[in-house]
Write an enzyme that holds these catalytic residues in place. Structure first.
Site, PDB file in Angstrom:
ATOM      1  N   ASN A  13      12.631 -85.894 -60.597  1.00 38.53           N
ATOM      2  CA  ASN A  13      11.710 -86.958 -60.995  1.00 38.53           C
ATOM      3  C   ASN A  13      11.077 -87.469 -59.699  1.00 38.53           C
ATOM      4  O   ASN A  13      11.678 -88.261 -58.981  1.00 38.53           O
ATOM      5  CB  ASN A  13      12.489 -88.063 -61.715  1.00 38.53           C
ATOM      6  CG  ASN A  13      11.590 -89.170 -62.231  1.00 38.53           C
ATOM      7  OD1 ASN A  13      10.394 -89.212 -61.918  1.00 38.53           O
ATOM      8  ND2 ASN A  13      12.153 -90.064 -63.001  1.00 38.53           N
ATOM      9  N   ARG A  94      10.034 -84.017 -64.389  1.00 39.45           N
ATOM     10  CA  ARG A  94       9.453 -85.044 -65.250  1.00 39.45           C
ATOM     11  C   ARG A  94       7.995 -85.245 -64.837  1.00 39.45           C
ATOM     12  O   ARG A  94       7.703 -85.495 -63.664  1.00 39.45           O
ATOM     13  CB  ARG A  94      10.214 -86.353 -65.081  1.00 39.45           C
ATOM     14  CG  ARG A  94       9.575 -87.463 -65.853  1.00 39.45           C
ATOM     15  CD  ARG A  94      10.289 -88.772 -65.647  1.00 39.45           C
ATOM     16  NE  ARG A  94       9.702 -89.754 -66.523  1.00 39.45           N
ATOM     17  CZ  ARG A  94       9.465 -91.011 -66.182  1.00 39.45           C
ATOM     18  NH1 ARG A  94       9.798 -91.436 -64.988  1.00 39.45           N
ATOM     19  NH2 ARG A  94       8.935 -91.837 -67.033  1.00 39.45           N
ATOM     20  N   HIS A 183       7.632 -92.448 -72.477  1.00 39.61           N
ATOM     21  CA  HIS A 183       9.085 -92.440 -72.697  1.00 39.61           C
ATOM     22  C   HIS A 183       9.467 -91.395 -73.752  1.00 39.61           C
ATOM     23  O   HIS A 183      10.512 -91.509 -74.387  1.00 39.61           O
ATOM     24  CB  HIS A 183       9.619 -93.807 -73.182  1.00 39.61           C
ATOM     25  CG  HIS A 183       9.512 -94.909 -72.192  1.00 39.61           C
ATOM     26  ND1 HIS A 183       9.158 -96.183 -72.562  1.00 39.61           N
ATOM     27  CD2 HIS A 183       9.725 -94.959 -70.861  1.00 39.61           C
ATOM     28  CE1 HIS A 183       9.149 -96.972 -71.500  1.00 39.61           C
ATOM     29  NE2 HIS A 183       9.488 -96.242 -70.454  1.00 39.61           N
ATOM     30  N   ARG A 244       4.958-106.178 -67.115  1.00 40.08           N
ATOM     31  CA  ARG A 244       3.747-105.894 -67.912  1.00 40.08           C
ATOM     32  C   ARG A 244       3.789-106.718 -69.194  1.00 40.08           C
ATOM     33  O   ARG A 244       4.856-106.883 -69.786  1.00 40.08           O
ATOM     34  CB  ARG A 244       3.696-104.409 -68.282  1.00 40.08           C
ATOM     35  CG  ARG A 244       3.530-103.492 -67.087  1.00 40.08           C
ATOM     36  CD  ARG A 244       3.755-102.022 -67.468  1.00 40.08           C
ATOM     37  NE  ARG A 244       4.965-101.510 -66.885  1.00 40.08           N
ATOM     38  CZ  ARG A 244       5.506-100.315 -67.150  1.00 40.08           C
ATOM     39  NH1 ARG A 244       4.918 -99.507 -68.007  1.00 40.08           N
ATOM     40  NH2 ARG A 244       6.629 -99.942 -66.566  1.00 40.08           N
ATOM     41  N   GLU A 386      17.664 -88.966 -70.142  1.00 35.82           N
ATOM     42  CA  GLU A 386      16.431 -88.186 -69.988  1.00 35.82           C
ATOM     43  C   GLU A 386      16.671 -86.922 -69.176  1.00 35.82           C
ATOM     44  O   GLU A 386      16.038 -85.897 -69.417  1.00 35.82           O
ATOM     45  CB  GLU A 386      15.358 -89.070 -69.327  1.00 35.82           C
ATOM     46  CG  GLU A 386      14.837 -90.135 -70.292  1.00 35.82           C
ATOM     47  CD  GLU A 386      14.095 -91.272 -69.620  1.00 35.82           C
ATOM     48  OE1 GLU A 386      14.767 -92.116 -68.992  1.00 35.82           O
ATOM     49  OE2 GLU A 386      12.870 -91.318 -69.724  1.00 35.82           O
TER      50      GLU A 386
END
Ligand code: ADP
Length: 401
Positions: A13, A94, A183, A244, A386
């Site tokens: 990643n 990823r 996601h 956010r 993940e």
């Protein structure tokens, strides 16, 4: 432990200033080593490698991603497992944005690299770092297939009614403006685990997955297919997150331009990095917010309530979109570790027959059923994984799954 001839996937990643990695058994999800090279291109770089012999960390200069990948290889060589002794079937990367071009994991070719590059405008903060990781891994592991696994891919099943914004045709057709969702790797993993845990075929099960980390998104999964999701063109839409705001009125930029002279850049920075929990409380960390709620802080109370209110909006909407509901699953940092958030959401659903098992919710650790036997919907905590999902998808793609 790793032994010669045992299949592994190296999951990478790569961000603009960090490279996270994990060596994973795609069959079991077991991990032999995890690590992080951080502060790439910054004054004091850091390397941390955790394996059977413990955690090994040091500071060093990491001018670029090439050096970061060399440090990864050195960490494996010095502390193990020895990559030469491992049957490395793929390197799984990823990649945040696959646009409408990728609905499945893909072996990296020149054309794939070009497409990921063409998608930079859709994910300017993520795709460039992701691609750098791919390009250096190709050089360091030239004989191993490189597989790109996209955060958006799982959501390519969204029906047009869910993926389409009601905006001018030119925006949609020329500029690819639509809801992509993110996601996806986590939502795919968790929804599959829920079906396993319910002991039912994935194709039968309707689930709402709530991925609540620093970034947060909700997804409605029907029979293993994503049918609605809260993030959109970018990862700003939807739930309230660490920094956010999630959904805001699309009229906000114009209003702020008029009253405060805000530029597009100012607006974007404020919405990406200064809003959400941080904007409401001064802290982006839900642990702090919960502590302050207990201490009676009104800002923290409001922030917690806003987070839960938005979650309820999406749970209600997705129950209606699905038309039936077997399970709600909580995952990622907040979903896995905050009994308070889970209880606040589930308690508000009691009118629909959803019943929390309070003791199970408080005690939940790892995978746990937190609804009572008479609940109309099963509520689960499912830690996301993940890396395992990327490893599994990469191995399957190269015929080693
Ligand atoms: P990322 O999206 O960066 O991977 P994580 O999935 O690790 O983030 O989630 C980070 C969030 O989880 C933070 O808001 C953190 O406060 C929250 N979190 C972690 N542990 C707890 C806990 N015990 N209680 C409440 N929130 C927690």
């Amino acid at each position: 432990m790793t032994s010669s001839g045992t299949r592994r996937v190296l999951v990478i990643n790569a961000g603009s200033s960090s490279l996270k990695y994990q060596l994973v058994d795609p069959g079991t999800g077991a991990s032999d080593a995890t690590g992080l090279v951080e502060r790439i291109g910054l004054p004091a770089g850091r390397v941390r490698h955790t394996c059977a012999s413990g955690t090994h960390a040091h500071e060093t200069t990491v001018p670029d991603h090439v050096r970061a990948m060399e440090l990864l290889r050195t960490a494996f060589a010095e502390h193990g497992p020895d990559l030469a002794q491992v049957d490395l079937v793929a390197v799984g990367h990823r990649v945040v944005h696959g646009g409408a071009d990728f609905s499945a994991p893909t072996v990296v070719t020149g054309a794939v690299v070009d497409t990921i590059r063409r998608l930079f405008p859709l994910a300017p903060l993520h795709n460039p770092g992701n691609l750098q990781g791919i390009e250096v891994a190709q050089r360091v592991f030239p004989d191993v297939p490189q597989v790109a696994v996209f955060d958006t891919a799982f959501h390519q099943t969204l029906p047009p009614a869910a993926s389409t914004y009601a905006v001018p045709r030119a925006w949609r057709e020329q500029y690819r403006v639509r809801r992509y969702g993110f996601h996806g790797t986590s939502h795919a993993y968790v929804s599959r685990r829920v079906a396993d845990l319910l002991g039912r075929p994935l194709t039968d099960v309707a689930t709402i997955v709530l991925h609540l980390g620093n970034g947060a998104s909700a997804t409605a999964v029907d029979g293993g297919r994503s049918v609605d999701t809260s993030m959109g063109l970018t990862p700003l839409e939807g739930l309230v997150m660490g920094t956010r705001p999630g959904d805001v009125d699309p009229g906000l930029p114009r209003h702020l331009a008029e009253v405060a002279g805000l530029s597009v850049e100012d607006y974007d920075r404020a919405l990406s990095t200064e809003s959400g929990l941080l904007g409401l409380t001064g802290s982006a960390d839900m642990r702090d917010v919960e502590q302050r709620v207990q201490d009676g802080d009104p800002d923290a109370r409001l922030a917690f309530d806003v987070v839960v209110h938005r979650l309820l909006h999406y749970v209600g909407a997705y129950a209606a979109v699905l038309g039936r509901l077997d399970a709600i699953a909580f995952t990622a940092g907040i979903g896995e570790h905050s009994p308070l958030v889970r209880a606040a959401v589930v308690d508000r659903l009691s009118g629909f027959g959803v019943r929390l098992d309070e003791a199970a919710n408080e005690a939940a650790h790892g995978e746990a059923l937190i609804s009572s036997p008479d609940s109309s919907v099963a509520v689960w905590v499912v830690p996301t994984n993940e890396e395992w999902e990327i490893a599994r998808q990469a191995a399957e793609l190269v015929g080693e799954g």
